[in-house]
Design a protein around this motif. Structure first.
Motif, PDB file in Angstrom:
ATOM      1  N   ARG A  65       0.839  -1.198   0.000  1.00 31.25           N
ATOM      2  CA  ARG A  65       0.000   0.000   0.000  1.00 31.25           C
ATOM      3  C   ARG A  65       0.870   1.242   0.000  1.00 31.25           C
ATOM      4  NH1 ARG A  65      -4.359  -2.123  -1.952  1.00 31.25           N
ATOM      5  NH2 ARG A  65      -5.277  -3.730  -0.637  1.00 31.25           N
ATOM      6  N   ARG A  70      -0.717   4.755  -1.275  1.00 25.31           N
ATOM      7  CA  ARG A  70      -2.055   4.826  -0.670  1.00 25.31           C
ATOM      8  C   ARG A  70      -2.012   4.636   0.832  1.00 25.31           C
ATOM      9  NH1 ARG A  70      -4.935   0.908  -5.073  1.00 25.31           N
ATOM     10  NH2 ARG A  70      -4.976   2.409  -6.775  1.00 25.31           N
ATOM     11  N   VAL A 130     -19.928   9.668  -0.420  1.00 22.99           N
ATOM     12  CA  VAL A 130     -20.072   8.712  -1.519  1.00 22.99           C
ATOM     13  C   VAL A 130     -18.771   8.506  -2.258  1.00 22.99           C
ATOM     14  CG1 VAL A 130     -22.509   9.083  -1.920  1.00 22.99           C
ATOM     15  CG2 VAL A 130     -20.861  10.531  -3.044  1.00 22.99           C
ATOM     16  N   GLY A 131     -17.717   9.163  -1.849  1.00 24.45           N
ATOM     17  CA  GLY A 131     -16.403   8.879  -2.404  1.00 24.45           C
ATOM     18  C   GLY A 131     -16.112   9.493  -3.759  1.00 24.45           C
ATOM     19  N   PHE A 146      -8.438   8.434   0.902  1.00 25.99           N
ATOM     20  CA  PHE A 146      -9.553   7.662   0.377  1.00 25.99           C
ATOM     21  C   PHE A 146      -9.333   6.188   0.679  1.00 25.99           C
ATOM     22  CE2 PHE A 146     -13.115   6.940  -2.232  1.00 25.99           C
ATOM     23  CZ  PHE A 146     -12.862   5.868  -3.058  1.00 25.99           C
ATOM     24  N   PHE A 148      -9.239   2.857  -0.433  1.00 22.88           N
ATOM     25  CA  PHE A 148      -9.240   2.112  -1.697  1.00 22.88           C
ATOM     26  C   PHE A 148      -9.613   0.660  -1.511  1.00 22.88           C
ATOM     27  CE2 PHE A 148      -7.761   5.051  -4.817  1.00 22.88           C
ATOM     28  CZ  PHE A 148      -7.008   5.985  -4.145  1.00 22.88           C
ATOM     29  N   LYS A 170     -14.800   0.652   2.605  1.00 26.44           N
ATOM     30  CA  LYS A 170     -14.076   1.121   1.423  1.00 26.44           C
ATOM     31  C   LYS A 170     -14.937   2.147   0.706  1.00 26.44           C
ATOM     32  CE  LYS A 170     -15.834  -2.342  -1.785  1.00 26.44           C
ATOM     33  NZ  LYS A 170     -16.881  -2.905  -0.932  1.00 26.44           N
ATOM     34  N   GLY A 171     -14.280   2.987  -0.074  1.00 26.07           N
ATOM     35  CA  GLY A 171     -15.027   3.892  -0.950  1.00 26.07           C
ATOM     36  C   GLY A 171     -15.380   5.219  -0.333  1.00 26.07           C
TER      37      GLY A 171
ATOM     38  N   LEU C  49     -16.955  -2.662  -7.514  1.00 32.57           N
ATOM     39  CA  LEU C  49     -17.979  -2.665  -6.481  1.00 32.57           C
ATOM     40  C   LEU C  49     -17.589  -3.598  -5.348  1.00 32.57           C
ATOM     41  CD1 LEU C  49     -21.412  -2.704  -8.344  1.00 32.57           C
ATOM     42  CD2 LEU C  49     -20.413  -0.875  -7.000  1.00 32.57           C
ATOM     43  N   ASN C  50     -16.975  -4.717  -5.714  1.00 35.88           N
ATOM     44  CA  ASN C  50     -16.677  -5.718  -4.703  1.00 35.88           C
ATOM     45  C   ASN C  50     -15.408  -5.415  -3.921  1.00 35.88           C
ATOM     46  OD1 ASN C  50     -17.156  -8.050  -3.299  1.00 35.88           O
ATOM     47  ND2 ASN C  50     -15.954  -9.296  -4.687  1.00 35.88           N
ATOM     48  N   TRP C  51     -14.356  -5.016  -4.645  1.00 35.94           N
ATOM     49  CA  TRP C  51     -13.068  -4.862  -3.980  1.00 35.94           C
ATOM     50  C   TRP C  51     -12.642  -3.420  -3.796  1.00 35.94           C
ATOM     51  CZ3 TRP C  51     -13.022  -9.210  -7.511  1.00 35.94           C
ATOM     52  CH2 TRP C  51     -12.873 -10.437  -6.848  1.00 35.94           C
ATOM     53  N   GLY C  52     -13.513  -2.491  -4.113  1.00 35.13           N
ATOM     54  CA  GLY C  52     -13.100  -1.101  -3.987  1.00 35.13           C
ATOM     55  C   GLY C  52     -12.251  -0.666  -5.165  1.00 35.13           C
ATOM     56  N   LEU C  53     -11.714   0.556  -5.080  1.00 32.88           N
ATOM     57  CA  LEU C  53     -10.994   1.111  -6.223  1.00 32.88           C
ATOM     58  C   LEU C  53      -9.516   0.735  -6.206  1.00 32.88           C
ATOM     59  CD1 LEU C  53     -13.640   2.751  -6.454  1.00 32.88           C
ATOM     60  CD2 LEU C  53     -12.250   4.698  -7.080  1.00 32.88           C
ATOM     61  N   GLN C  54      -9.123  -0.312  -5.448  1.00 33.54           N
ATOM     62  CA  GLN C  54      -7.698  -0.570  -5.287  1.00 33.54           C
ATOM     63  C   GLN C  54      -7.016  -1.032  -6.562  1.00 33.54           C
ATOM     64  OE1 GLN C  54      -6.876  -4.142  -2.957  1.00 33.54           O
ATOM     65  NE2 GLN C  54      -9.083  -4.381  -2.701  1.00 33.54           N
ATOM     66  N   PHE C  55      -7.744  -1.583  -7.525  1.00 34.37           N
ATOM     67  CA  PHE C  55      -7.090  -2.050  -8.742  1.00 34.37           C
ATOM     68  C   PHE C  55      -6.920  -0.944  -9.765  1.00 34.37           C
ATOM     69  CE2 PHE C  55      -6.928  -6.009  -7.028  1.00 34.37           C
ATOM     70  CZ  PHE C  55      -8.170  -6.503  -6.675  1.00 34.37           C
ATOM     71  N   GLY C 123     -16.665   6.208  -4.844  1.00 30.64           N
ATOM     72  CA  GLY C 123     -16.418   5.095  -3.941  1.00 30.64           C
ATOM     73  C   GLY C 123     -17.653   4.263  -3.661  1.00 30.64           C
ATOM     74  N   ARG C 124     -18.808   4.932  -3.630  1.00 29.14           N
ATOM     75  CA  ARG C 124     -20.033   4.195  -3.331  1.00 29.14           C
ATOM     76  C   ARG C 124     -21.094   4.549  -4.364  1.00 29.14           C
ATOM     77  NH1 ARG C 124     -21.911   4.157   2.640  1.00 29.14           N
ATOM     78  NH2 ARG C 124     -21.895   6.418   2.557  1.00 29.14           N
TER      79      ARG C 124
END
Lengths: 267, 448, 457
Positions: A65, A70, A130-131, A146, A148, A170-171, C49-55, C123-124
């Motif tokens: 990370r 991040r 809501v990100g 944020f 992630f 997350k988000g 949606l499932n893993w967030g924006l990490q990818f 994010g959401r």
């Protein structure tokens, strides 16, 4: 008590009792929460960073990370090098959310997830966020983070979570809150006891952990508070003042008694 | 279907139409008044030059200079737009617009002493990147000079066919006059050349004008005022200038129609409608450019920029700003949304006059604080300055130079044909009324 | 000025409705391929949606990247619709006729695609969807009217609604023709309902024409405001390189530049695959390109204004952003490609009549322009964020990820699929408009020359 969960439950009950205090009593009194950071006293030990992690249920940032850029630290120690070997010096500047009066992050949130409360705090409402990360772009200090990924605490780290602080999903965006849970707790206690808040009663985690007392927290509008007196100094400055954001964190410049001679040597 | 004037349609039938200059009597009371005011303007100018006032004393003259750069110098752009898009409605307006380059020559007269009062570039924000070769004096004067030369060349070339038509037999003229008329023979090649040259010179004038607007508004405005930093301001100045140019053409068109029956017969319904639409569109664009400047500064709340806006708009020069907004935006929009106003030159002309008055106040509120700023090298205003009002010489300057501009235009209208005869005739050849099914329609030729 | 459409009305009907009535083989293959591309994008979104924006490639402080760039790009493309159909109709340019419907349809689908991106990059998204809507869904909380991200959906939805209305009204006569020519009861019924009983009486024509003119005029302020509002997403912050007053007109003109280029590119493709050589001629492309030259020059002017006034105050962070965009930094190669593709190669080429009338060269140059303008949006947004703050510990880097490339590709697939499916059911060429053009076409004799002419509307 053996079972940590029972202890937490008992504490929660007490906390629950303590919150049954009317809103009137919790109202602000022209207060403006602020912080003074003395760069002269800061040793760069990062105790404040660790304390903040522990207090605020911040997600664990592993190596990958950090490599991604991040890593989440609500307070970070910026280390600037001055001079060259053998006279190189490190300057430490802890940077956290400045809780600006004229914040650039507040007007741009589409859903009112961040706003300025009447005590000078820049509040982040996690369940409203809501990100979109517009606020993160508006912050010139880059102190907004944020989520992630969905944070995880493998056992037994989940026992250390602070029940007073939301565990964020997350988000959404998160940032330093001046430990608003401690502020609210102190205000509740004071209202419950029927007294005023005392100066120094509220200590965010970073302030509490700092070994050199470089961080001072309190009511900037109270002329007799520690923080107001510390802010009233010749060395006082604010970060990126030209922006007009009016930050609530005052920095005291480092005193370097050897500065003059050094420059003479280098020239 | 809006009707072009009957005269415009029938022009192609008349053999050898020779456009004539206007008959303006110099003994006319209005002209006499203009002369008196013009002399007053010259006196004010001399007084400023002789005086040792420095930059502050040239503040209102700078505003006048920028007014001249605005609506006077922008008018030929309307002619170019009409030529580039082959808009038939613009035919009577083309020479009217081209002639505006004569009054815009006055801008050079003001520019030179103003440039001499400017502080050195180093240490303040400027566009020239510490360009060593005489910026900004030589560069600005050169830019304006090139623009004026381009405008004069444009006027000259577009005049040649008309003047040659009026000159009678070319062979009987002395050589120098024939050279002035570029050896015009009226051959096919001549005509092709003049058409292409007029368009190319128009494009060149547009580019020169845009450059002059960018450079002069920055050197006389943004570079002198602490904290004023706006990328869109040259474009704003440009658009409001073009708005003023259209207004100026409307006023002149109305004057021609009112006072000269033989020239006025070509100006009518169609011109009014299209000029009115243009004025409305440009007024809305004025608001758009003003707002895109304003919102970025207002929302961002950077103290240095907010202070500059407070000086020019919100507090110090609030009164000229309000007059400018009313006259350049609110009143024109309120009136021009009505079709009846847009169709009628008699109603359009007062609206156009209001726009021009608004423009004068707009330039005052923009450039007077810049020229009177105490410390152009500061990064930001420490405290808001007081508004600088005009003294008697300034008022005489403003009124006098506008009168001089009007006089210059009158001289040009007396000297040169007010209508571009060759373009009108060409337009007439390309238009005809035809019966179509059960009605009559206007058919427009569109050659490549 | 354009080569007249020489075929008679029945042939016009038949040729232009050909694709609606019969389905060629290649339709199924291409639809499938595009749907696969779109599906890939949907899958990526589901992983987000499932893993967030990490990818995705975002990190602090570069929180906006490819997805927002793509958003701005598609909004830009959408401006072609109004430019061509509304503005050209108001100035009565005859050569707009074959192009209007395709431009408007590209607008509709690119707006829909563009709208997706602020949703999926948040994010959401399941909350963003309805919390930005002006209604107090939860606990009496309205959205924040001070935020440009709340102005965005209003402007874009207004633009979308008015464009759909505009397309529909312009399409009514064509729907009536389709109804009359359709075989099969289902088609006839559907076209019948859609055509709202249009029979071509003079009253109906008048209403239809007036409605079109009114909408053209009313859509103009929307057209200017939409991209200005999108530009204010950036300009209202104090990010160096974003905090510029030129952004609003610069974005609008850039949108027209990329949008009209995209429509020219689309028209050349449409002409090829639908065999419309009779209807889209070199003259149309020639006129569109002349418009493009004027637009490109204006765009270049605003770019120069942005550039010079960015460097004007010599603020260190601003100068740094520009130097990172152009001189040093990792993005300088992209900057060169951008300059070459959006202006330096296409525009001087367009000055030559031969290039303007050549379908091949116009296709190449407009593709270059679109690549260049996508890169331009990227150059505007990302390098400024990387060094947003003068605090060096806040510096970050941006590396786009595979997911983002897939999402961008999926957006291109979505727009193309939309246009393709639309053209299957509704005519992509405005049949009635083209027939009207045939009527308006006249000729004049001047001396010995025959000059093409049109009836003034």
């Amino acid at each position: 008590m053996n079972n940590p969960n029972e202890a937490a439950a008992a504490l929660a009950t007490v906390a629950g009792q303590r919150t049954l205090v009317g809103e009137e009593e919790l109202k602000a009194d022209g207060r403006r929460w602020g912080m003074v950071i003395d760069a002269d006293l800061c040793t760069g030990c990062q105790a404040c960073v660790v304390a903040c992690y522990a207090e605020n249920n911040i997600a664990i940032s592993e190596e990958n990370r950090v490599a991604e850029g991040r890593a989440k630290t609500w307070i970070r120690i910026e280390r600037y090098w001055e001079g060259e070997f053998p006279n190189a010096k490190a300057r430490f500047v802890p940077v956290l959310c400045q809780h600006c009066d004229n914040a650039g992050c507040e007007p741009v949130c589409p859903v009112w997830a961040t706003y300025h409360d009447d005590e000078g705090l820049n509040v982040q409402v996690y369940n409203r966020c809501v990100g979109t990360r517009f606020c993160a772009n508006g912050c010139i200090y880059s102190v907004r983070h944020f989520n992630f990924w969905e944070p995880e605490w493998p056992e037994p780290l989940d026992y250390q979570l602070n029940p007073d602080v939301t565990v964020r999903t997350k988000g959404i965006i998160e940032k330093c809150t001046f430990c608003v849970q401690r502020i609210t707790r102190a205000k509740t206690d004071a209202a419950h006891d029927g007294r005023e808040l005392e100066d120094g009663e509220v200590q965010p985690a970073c302030v509490q952990a700092c070994q050199t007392s470089a961080l001072v927290f309190g009511d900037l509008h109270d002329p007799e508070s520690q923080v107001a007196q510390a802010a009233d100094s010749d060395r006082a400055f604010r970060l990126l003042e030209d922006s007009g954001f009016e930050p609530g964190v005052v920095y005291l410049a480092k005193i370097d008694p050897f500065a003059q001679e050094e420059s003479a040597a280098h020239e | 279907m809006s009707s072009p004037e009957r005269a415009a349609l029938e022009l192609s039938l008349r053999p050898a139409y020779r456009p004539k200059p206007l008959r303006i009597s110099m003994t006319n009371a209005v002209v006499a008044l203009l002369v008196v005011l013009g002399v007053g303007g010259i006196a004010a100018y001399v007084s400023r030059i002789a005086g040792d006032g420095g930059r502050e004393s040239w503040a209102y003259p700078t505003a006048v200079l920028m007014v001249l750069i605005s609506f006077v110098a922008a008018a030929p752009l309307i002619a170019y737009a009409s030529r580039a898009t082959r808009g038939y409605w613009g035919l009577p307006s083309r020479r009217i617009a081209d002639l505006f380059v004569i009054p815009s020559l006055l801008s050079m007269v003001i520019l030179i002493p103003v440039m001499m009062t400017l502080p050195p570039l180093k240490g303040r924000a400027n566009l020239w990147f510490d360009f060593a070769w005489g910026a900004p004096f030589f560069t600005d004067v050169l830019a304006l000079g090139i623009m004026l030369v381009a405008g004069l060349a444009l006027l000259w070339v577009s005049l040649v066919p008309d003047l040659a038509a009026n000159a009678g037999d070319m062979n009987k003229l002395p050589r120098w006059r024939r050279m002035l008329l570029l050896n015009w023979k009226g051959s096919v090649r001549n005509w092709k050349t003049v058409r292409v040259t007029v368009k190319v010179l128009g494009a060149f004038y547009l580019m020169a004008y845009v450059f002059v607007a960018m450079v002069l508004t920055t050197d006389l405005g943004q570079s002198l005022m602490p904290g004023w930093r706006s990328g869109v301001f040259p474009a704003y100045h440009l658009i409001s200038g073009i708005q003023g140019g259209v207004a100026a053409i409307i006023i002149v068109s109305w004057l021609i129609r009112r006072f000269s029956p033989e020239a006025g017969q070509f100006i009518g319904n169609e011109q009014a409608l299209n000029l009115g639409k243009l004025l409305l569109g440009l007024t809305l664009l004025w608001f758009y450019f003003f707002y895109s400047d304003f919102i970025v500064v207002w929302y961002g709340r950077k103290p240095s920029e907010v202070a500059a806006v407070q000086v020019q708009t919100a507090s110090v020069y609030l009164v000229p700003f309000l007059i400018a907004v009313f006259c350049q935006l609110l009143i024109p929009i309120a009136l021009l949304i009505f079709n009846g106003v847009r169709r009628n030159l008699n109603l359009l002309a007062p609206v156009a006059l209001i726009v021009i008055v608004g423009q004068i106040f707009d330039r005052i509120r923009l450039f007077v604080p810049a020229m009177t700023s105490e410390d152009p090298f500061a990064h930001s205003y420490e405290e808001l300055p007081n508004a600088v009002g005009p003294d008697l010489i300034d008022i005489l300057f403003i009124v006098g130079f506008l009168a001089l501009a009007a006089l210059a235009y009158l001289w040009a209208a007396r000297r040169f044909p007010i209508h571009s005869g060759w373009e009108l005739r060409e337009g007439a050849m390309l238009r005809e009324e035809r019966k179509f099914m059960k009605t009559e329609v206007l058919v427009l030729g569109k050659p490549d | 000025m354009q080569d007249p459409v020489t075929v008679d009305d029945r042939t016009v009907d038949r040729e232009l409705l050909d694709f609606v009535m019969r389905t060629p083989r290649w339709f199924f293959g291409s639809t499938f391929a595009l749907a696969v591309g779109l599906l890939a994008g949907v899958l990526v979104f589901l992983t987000m949606l499932n893993w967030g924006l990490q990818f995705l490639g975002y990190s602090s402080p570069v929180y906006w990247g490819f997805l927002i760039v793509n958003f701005v790009f598609w909004i830009g493309i959408s401006h072609a619709g109004v430019m061509i159909s509304a503005i050209l109709r108001i100035v009565q340019a005859e050569w707009r006729r074959p192009v209007t419907r395709a431009a408007e349809i590209v607008t509709v689908f690119s707006l829909m695609t563009a709208l997706m991106f602020p949703l999926i990059h948040s994010g959401r998204p399941w909350r963003t969807l309805y919390w930005a809507f002006p209604y107090d869904w939860i606990r009496g909380m309205w959205p924040n009217p001070r935020s440009p991200l709340v102005w965005d959906p209003s402007a874009i939805m207004t633009y979308l609604t008015s464009t759909i209305l505009f397309v529909y009204i312009a399409m009514l006569p064509d729907l009536a023709i389709a109804r009359d020519r359709a075989t099969g009861p289902v088609r006839k019924t559907i076209y019948g309902i859609l055509s709202l009983g249009f029979r071509g009486t003079s009253r109906q024509w008048r209403i239809q024409a007036v409605a079109g003119i009114l909408l053209s005029a009313l859509i103009l302020p929307i057209f200017v405001s939409v991209h200005s509002i999108v530009s204010w997403d950036f300009a209202v912050t104090l990010v160096p390189g974003w905090h510029s007053t030129t952004f609003a007109p610069y974005f609008v003109i850039g949108a027209v530049h990329s949008g009209v280029s995209a429509v020219v590119m689309a028209m050349i493709i449409i002409r090829k695959i639908f065999h419309l050589q009779n209807y889209i001629t070199a003259d149309h492309i020639d006129s569109l390109t002349r418009l493009l030259i004027a637009v490109a020059a204006t765009w270049f002017f605003f770019l120069m204004l942005d550039f010079f006034f960015g460097l004007y105050g010599t603020e260190p962070t601003e100068v740094d952003t520009w130097s990172r965009r152009i001189l040093e930094g990792e993005w300088r190669y992209l900057a060169v490609i951008f300059a070459l593709c959006s202006f330096i190669i296409p525009v001087p080429m367009w000055l030559f009549r031969g290039v303007r009338r050549s379908f091949f060269w116009m296709f190449v140059t407009t593709v270059l322009v679109n690549i260049g303008m996508w890169i331009e949006r990227f150059m505007l947004i990302v390098p400024a964020l990387e060094r947003k703050s003068p605090l060096t510990f806040a510096y970050g880097d941006y590396t786009p990820s595979i997911s983002e490339f897939i999402l961008v590709l999926a957006s291109f697939c979505m727009v193309t699929l939309g246009v393709l499916v639309f053209s299957k059911f509704l005519p992509l060429m405005p049949v009635a408009d083209i027939k009207e053009g045939k009527i308006m076409k006249q000729e004049m004799k001047i001396g010995r020359a025959d000059v093409p002419a049109t009836i003034r509307e």
